[in-house]
Design an enzyme around this catalytic site. Structure first.
Site, PDB file in Angstrom:
ATOM      1  N   ASN A   1       0.851  -1.193   0.000  1.00 10.86           N
ATOM      2  CA  ASN A   1       0.000   0.000   0.000  1.00 10.86           C
ATOM      3  C   ASN A   1       0.877   1.229   0.000  1.00 10.86           C
ATOM      4  O   ASN A   1       1.785   1.355   0.822  1.00 10.86           O
ATOM      5  CB  ASN A   1      -0.899   0.050   1.240  1.00 10.86           C
ATOM      6  CG  ASN A   1      -1.959   1.139   1.124  1.00 10.86           C
ATOM      7  OD1 ASN A   1      -2.797   1.082   0.237  1.00 10.86           O
ATOM      8  ND2 ASN A   1      -1.895   2.144   1.990  1.00 10.86           N
ATOM      9  N   GLU A   2       0.638   2.106  -0.939  1.00  6.22           N
ATOM     10  CA  GLU A   2       1.345   3.393  -0.971  1.00  6.22           C
ATOM     11  C   GLU A   2       2.810   3.228  -0.572  1.00  6.22           C
ATOM     12  O   GLU A   2       3.281   3.814   0.423  1.00  6.22           O
ATOM     13  CB  GLU A   2       0.658   4.411  -0.076  1.00  6.22           C
ATOM     14  CG  GLU A   2      -0.689   4.847  -0.616  1.00  6.22           C
ATOM     15  CD  GLU A   2      -1.306   6.014   0.154  1.00  6.22           C
ATOM     16  OE1 GLU A   2      -0.908   6.255   1.301  1.00  6.22           O
ATOM     17  OE2 GLU A   2      -2.182   6.687  -0.410  1.00  6.22           O
TER      18      GLU A   2
ATOM     19  N   GLU B   1      -7.866   5.616  -4.356  1.00  7.95           N
ATOM     20  CA  GLU B   1      -8.285   6.190  -3.077  1.00  7.95           C
ATOM     21  C   GLU B   1      -8.419   7.698  -3.187  1.00  7.95           C
ATOM     22  O   GLU B   1      -7.576   8.364  -3.791  1.00  7.95           O
ATOM     23  CB  GLU B   1      -7.206   5.977  -2.007  1.00  7.95           C
ATOM     24  CG  GLU B   1      -7.155   4.661  -1.344  1.00  7.95           C
ATOM     25  CD  GLU B   1      -6.095   4.690  -0.231  1.00  7.95           C
ATOM     26  OE1 GLU B   1      -5.934   5.719   0.443  1.00  7.95           O
ATOM     27  OE2 GLU B   1      -5.417   3.672  -0.075  1.00  7.95           O
TER      28      GLU B   1
ATOM     29  N   TRP C   1      -6.056  14.008   8.378  1.00  8.56           N
ATOM     30  CA  TRP C   1      -4.609  14.173   8.546  1.00  8.56           C
ATOM     31  C   TRP C   1      -4.090  15.539   8.111  1.00  8.56           C
ATOM     32  O   TRP C   1      -2.890  15.764   8.115  1.00  8.56           O
ATOM     33  CB  TRP C   1      -3.855  13.052   7.835  1.00  8.56           C
ATOM     34  CG  TRP C   1      -4.358  12.721   6.454  1.00  8.56           C
ATOM     35  CD1 TRP C   1      -5.238  11.732   6.124  1.00  8.56           C
ATOM     36  CD2 TRP C   1      -4.019  13.375   5.235  1.00  8.56           C
ATOM     37  NE1 TRP C   1      -5.470  11.722   4.769  1.00  8.56           N
ATOM     38  CE2 TRP C   1      -4.731  12.726   4.200  1.00  8.56           C
ATOM     39  CE3 TRP C   1      -3.188  14.461   4.890  1.00  8.56           C
ATOM     40  CZ2 TRP C   1      -4.647  13.114   2.859  1.00  8.56           C
ATOM     41  CZ3 TRP C   1      -3.107  14.846   3.560  1.00  8.56           C
ATOM     42  CH2 TRP C   1      -3.824  14.179   2.564  1.00  8.56           C
TER      43      TRP C   1
ATOM     44  N   GLU D   1      -7.576   6.630  12.269  1.00  8.71           N
ATOM     45  CA  GLU D   1      -8.297   7.271  11.165  1.00  8.71           C
ATOM     46  C   GLU D   1      -9.793   7.336  11.415  1.00  8.71           C
ATOM     47  O   GLU D   1     -10.580   7.423  10.479  1.00  8.71           O
ATOM     48  CB  GLU D   1      -7.956   6.547   9.857  1.00  8.71           C
ATOM     49  CG  GLU D   1      -6.475   6.704   9.544  1.00  8.71           C
ATOM     50  CD  GLU D   1      -6.048   6.194   8.180  1.00  8.71           C
ATOM     51  OE1 GLU D   1      -6.568   5.146   7.769  1.00  8.71           O
ATOM     52  OE2 GLU D   1      -5.193   6.839   7.558  1.00  8.71           O
TER      53      GLU D   1
ATOM     54  N   PHE E   1     -11.582   9.655  12.422  1.00  6.16           N
ATOM     55  CA  PHE E   1     -12.248  10.884  11.987  1.00  6.16           C
ATOM     56  C   PHE E   1     -12.111  11.127  10.482  1.00  6.16           C
ATOM     57  O   PHE E   1     -12.367  12.213   9.991  1.00  6.16           O
ATOM     58  CB  PHE E   1     -11.748  12.088  12.798  1.00  6.16           C
ATOM     59  CG  PHE E   1     -12.160  11.993  14.240  1.00  6.16           C
ATOM     60  CD1 PHE E   1     -13.510  11.962  14.583  1.00  6.16           C
ATOM     61  CD2 PHE E   1     -11.213  11.891  15.247  1.00  6.16           C
ATOM     62  CE1 PHE E   1     -13.904  11.842  15.907  1.00  6.16           C
ATOM     63  CE2 PHE E   1     -11.596  11.774  16.571  1.00  6.16           C
ATOM     64  CZ  PHE E   1     -12.947  11.748  16.908  1.00  6.16           C
ATOM     65  N   HIS E   2     -11.675  10.086   9.777  1.00  7.84           N
ATOM     66  CA  HIS E   2     -11.627  10.151   8.309  1.00  7.84           C
ATOM     67  C   HIS E   2     -12.983   9.695   7.786  1.00  7.84           C
ATOM     68  O   HIS E   2     -13.531   8.706   8.261  1.00  7.84           O
ATOM     69  CB  HIS E   2     -10.520   9.213   7.816  1.00  7.84           C
ATOM     70  CG  HIS E   2     -10.151   9.392   6.387  1.00  7.84           C
ATOM     71  ND1 HIS E   2     -10.986   9.061   5.351  1.00  7.84           N
ATOM     72  CD2 HIS E   2      -9.011   9.855   5.817  1.00  7.84           C
ATOM     73  CE1 HIS E   2     -10.371   9.310   4.198  1.00  7.84           C
ATOM     74  NE2 HIS E   2      -9.179   9.801   4.456  1.00  7.84           N
TER      75      HIS E   2
HETATM   76  C1  GAL Z   1      -3.913   6.794   2.349  1.00  8.55           C
HETATM   77  C2  GAL Z   1      -3.763   5.357   2.802  1.00  8.55           C
HETATM   78  C3  GAL Z   1      -5.022   4.834   3.454  1.00  8.55           C
HETATM   79  C4  GAL Z   1      -5.559   5.842   4.417  1.00  8.55           C
HETATM   80  C5  GAL Z   1      -5.805   7.132   3.693  1.00  8.55           C
HETATM   81  C6  GAL Z   1      -6.393   8.210   4.570  1.00  8.55           C
HETATM   82  O1  GAL Z   1      -2.687   7.435   2.303  1.00  8.55           O
HETATM   83  O2  GAL Z   1      -3.429   4.520   1.727  1.00  8.55           O
HETATM   84  O3  GAL Z   1      -4.732   3.617   4.103  1.00  8.55           O
HETATM   85  O4  GAL Z   1      -4.620   6.031   5.428  1.00  8.55           O
HETATM   86  O5  GAL Z   1      -4.596   7.608   3.197  1.00  8.55           O
HETATM   87  O6  GAL Z   1      -6.569   9.410   3.846  1.00  8.55           O
END
Ligand code: GAL
Length: 666
Positions: free
Chosen positions: A148-149, A309, A317, A357, A359-360
């Site tokens: 991932n990323e 995403e 964040w 996360e 609050f995402h």
């Molecule tokens: C991305 C990541 C995800 C999640 C997301 C939150 O960078 O791949 O797992 O953390 O950000 O915005």
């Protein structure tokens, strides 16, 4: 082979292992209601899939995948190696990364691994083998999602194992220690090596003494290659055990992240996918989103790609995390599609209630389904389903931007003439000017063929190898129009200055010689004789065939040219030697576009984005109204968002979108 999804996908990261089973059935019901077609499952599930070394627990994943298959949701199945479990780093503390100050980075967050670690790699590959064997023929499996990323949190590790691998990488690149000494210019500051064995990563140095710049640059190259090697190892297992299922990993192409050389990475992908998050503090973040998408399309070689995403609404964040405004989610989604995406996925399906996360935003918000967000999600899922005919079409552009991560890394090196010269800055400025003009843009690598383009923009290409500059020169001589911005063509691939006057690699193409840089002090502005102004940078520039188009009225080099134009062969090469203000950049771009004969996608309306995708004889005009007012844009055909015929012009409310299948007349 181009990825053919056959539809516009919609969905997101799905993390059922964060929830009791009772919730899963509701998840599936809601995914169906929202038209979700693709879910990325298990990205951070290593600890659940392998609770102890070698003891696997796939029962829950079987259930999840079976359920999704029944629901008609395809699975982008993760290899789950993005974050090693605690048992692994407890047993193998050397698998944790080390920063440049020699400190171990501890577990407890995510991506805490050293990319060279044998334990992380071997245990990871064993897990991938298990997953691939178990799910290769699962009816839900649509795609594999490796890691991932990569590089998001751990882009470079400075441990001794990485140091040893770096030496091997150097031996491969340069042959022997003389090659390293030459490339790194180690005659300077007594840095000469008598053996490659003496070489270290660019760890922290004494205060105020910069590490060797080419060593720094090579470490970034090495680190990108090292992570790519880890990706390829997993991909190869998947190709062997699960042939025919496309493999991807999610890139982070934004103008805020630059850890990997994505030109090299893209060559290894079956599907190019990307994560893009808006910068909520930036009023022009939607323009940056367009540039980001254009870069991703370039990585996909113009083929369809997947937006893997973004946030359905707020992120958690940034310093302040506003919710998206009504209609913004739909506009954000159609913008990515307008720029070539054949799918729009988010992080994540259901908003978490625990963890970092929580609050995402998610597609399913904390407040549930009686919410504006959920209604917008359902509407968007329906809309993407309805726009399926667009899948597989390509974007057309007659302007190319030359973009390069290695040049970006070069610009970021220390001990430069000005800290204010940053990489994507001019790319963003010139891209914005073209966006305002309604001109579509492709993004290409240095050295890529340019013949298909009427205009080529080369922003801040500080580092350029020996092969790329002649391509631009030949392009101009053959009738192309190009514009190069300051601090381009300065060094070769080893970060050695190209002597004889800047900008070495492009000097003759541009018909100029820059005798000295004249960077401006913080806050200083210079006046230009076209009525505009500039900041950050100027140059003591001598004409050597080019004509001055704009000159400085004041500042360090009054009377010297700030913008030049060079008739060369059948073409024209422009140079912009200073950081022109928005209006001047816009005027210049308008003139360059006109001279090059570039045709906008549609007549420009301020704040309105237009893009065209085409497949065979059919074309679709995407119109995105980013303003707070209603607008009308010329178009004829059928708006497939509303199903309404469009004759002559389409009118959009504030924030509205249209996708006009062109042709015919209404
Ligand atoms: C991305 C990541 C995800 C999640 C997301 C939150 O960078 O791949 O797992 O953390 O950000 O915005």
């Amino acid at each position: 082979m181009a990825w053919d999804s056959g539809r516009l996908h919609f969905g997101g990261d799905y993390n059922p292992d964060q929830w009791p089973r009772a919730v899963w059935a509701e998840d599936r019901r809601l995914m169906r209601e929202a038209g979700v077609s693709l879910a990325s499952v298990g990205i951070f599930s290593w600890a659940h899939l392998e609770p102890e070394a070698g003891r696997y627990d796939f029962g829950w994943l079987d259930e999840v995948l079976d359920g999704l298959a029944e629901t008609g949701v395809g699975v982008d199945l993760a290899t789950a190696t993005a974050s090693p479990p605690a048992w692994l780093t407890t047993a193998h503390p050397e698998a944790l990364p080390v920063d440049r100050e020699g400190r171990r980075r501890w577990p407890g967050a995510r991506q805490a691994y050293c990319p060279s670690s044998t334990a992380w790699r071997e245990r990871g590959l064993a897990l991938v083998e298990q997953l691939a064997t178990r799910y290769a023929d699962h009816p839900a499996l649509a795609m594999w999602h490796v890691g991932n990323e990569y590089g998001c949190h751990t882009s470079r590790c400075y441990c001794d194992v990485c140091a040893a691998r770096f030496r091997l990488w150097l031996a491969e690149r340069y042959g022997d220690v003389q090659g390293v000494n030459h490339a790194w210019g180690t005659a300077f500051w007594s840095q000469r090596y008598s053996s490659i064995d003496e070489v270290l990563p660019p760890r922290i140095t004494p205060d105020g003494a910069w590490a060797n710049p080419t060593q720094q640059l090579d470490y970034r190259r090495f680190a990108s290659d090292l992570l790519l090697d880890a990706f390829v190892a997993e991909r190869d297992v998947l190709h062997r055990v699960s042939p025919g299922v496309p493999v991807t990993t999610n890139f982070m192409v934004m103008t805020r992240f630059n850890q990997l050389d994505y030109w090299a990475w893209a060559r290894e992908m079956d599907v190019v996918s990307n994560d893009y998050y808006p910068d909520f503090a930036d009023p022009l973040t939607h323009v940056e989103a367009a540039l980001s998408a254009d870069v991703v399309r370039g990585l996909a070689d113009g083929d369809p790609w997947l937006l893997m995403e973004t946030s359905p609404s707020a992120v958690n964040w940034q310093p302040r995390n506003p919710a998206k405004r009504p209609g913004q989610l739909r506009r954000d989604a159609l913008q990515q599609v307008a720029h070539g995406a054949d799918g729009f996925n988010v992080f994540q399906v259901r908003a978490s209630v625990a963890g970092a996360e929580k609050f995402h935003s998610g597609l399913i918000p904390h407040a549930g389904t009686d919410t504006r967000l959920w209604r917008e999600v359902v509407e968007l899922g329906g809309l993407l389903g309805q726009l399926g005919e667009v899948a597989g079409s390509r974007v057309e552009a007659s302007v190319a931007f030359v973009w390069d991560w290695q040049a970006w890394w070069g610009v970021e090196l220390d001990s430069h003439p000005s800290v204010d010269v940053t990489y994507p800055d001019r790319a963003r400025a010139f891209h914005r000017a073209l966006w305002d003009l309604g001109v579509a843009v492709d993004v290409v690598a240095p050295g890529a063929p340019l013949d298909a383009y009427s205009l080529v923009v080369v922003p801040t290409l500080y580092l350029v190898d020996d092969d790329a500059a002649p391509v631009l020169d030949a392009y101009v001589r053959d009738g192309g129009h190009a514009v190069v911005t300051y601090f381009s063509g300065i060094v070769d691939a080893d970060d050695h200055v190209r002597p004889g006057g800047y900008p070495g690699a492009f000097r003759e193409t541009l018909g100029i010689v820059v005798e000295e840089f004249a960077p401006l002090l913080a806050g200083e502005r210079v006046t230009l004789d076209d009525g505009g102004s500039a900041d950050v940078w100027s140059e003591d520039l001598r004409l050597a065939g080019a004509e001055a188009v704009v000159s400085y009225v004041d500042g360090p080099v009054p009377g010297r040219a700030a913008v030049t134009r060079h008739d060369l062969g059948q073409g024209v090469a422009w140079y912009v030697a200073t950081r022109t203000d928005v209006e001047t950049t816009a005027r210049l771009m308008a003139r360059m576009v006109a001279e090059a004969g570039v045709v906008p996608v549609a007549a420009a309306t301020p704040g309105v984005e237009v893009q065209r995708r085409r497949k065979g004889d059919t074309s679709w005009l995407f119109v995105l109204n980013h303003t707070d007012d209603a607008v009308s844009v010329p178009a004829t055909g059928t708006d497939i968002v509303t199903g309404v015929p469009v004759s002559g012009s389409v009118t959009l409310p504030a924030g509205g979108v249209a996708v006009v299948r062109e042709g015919g007349g209404a």
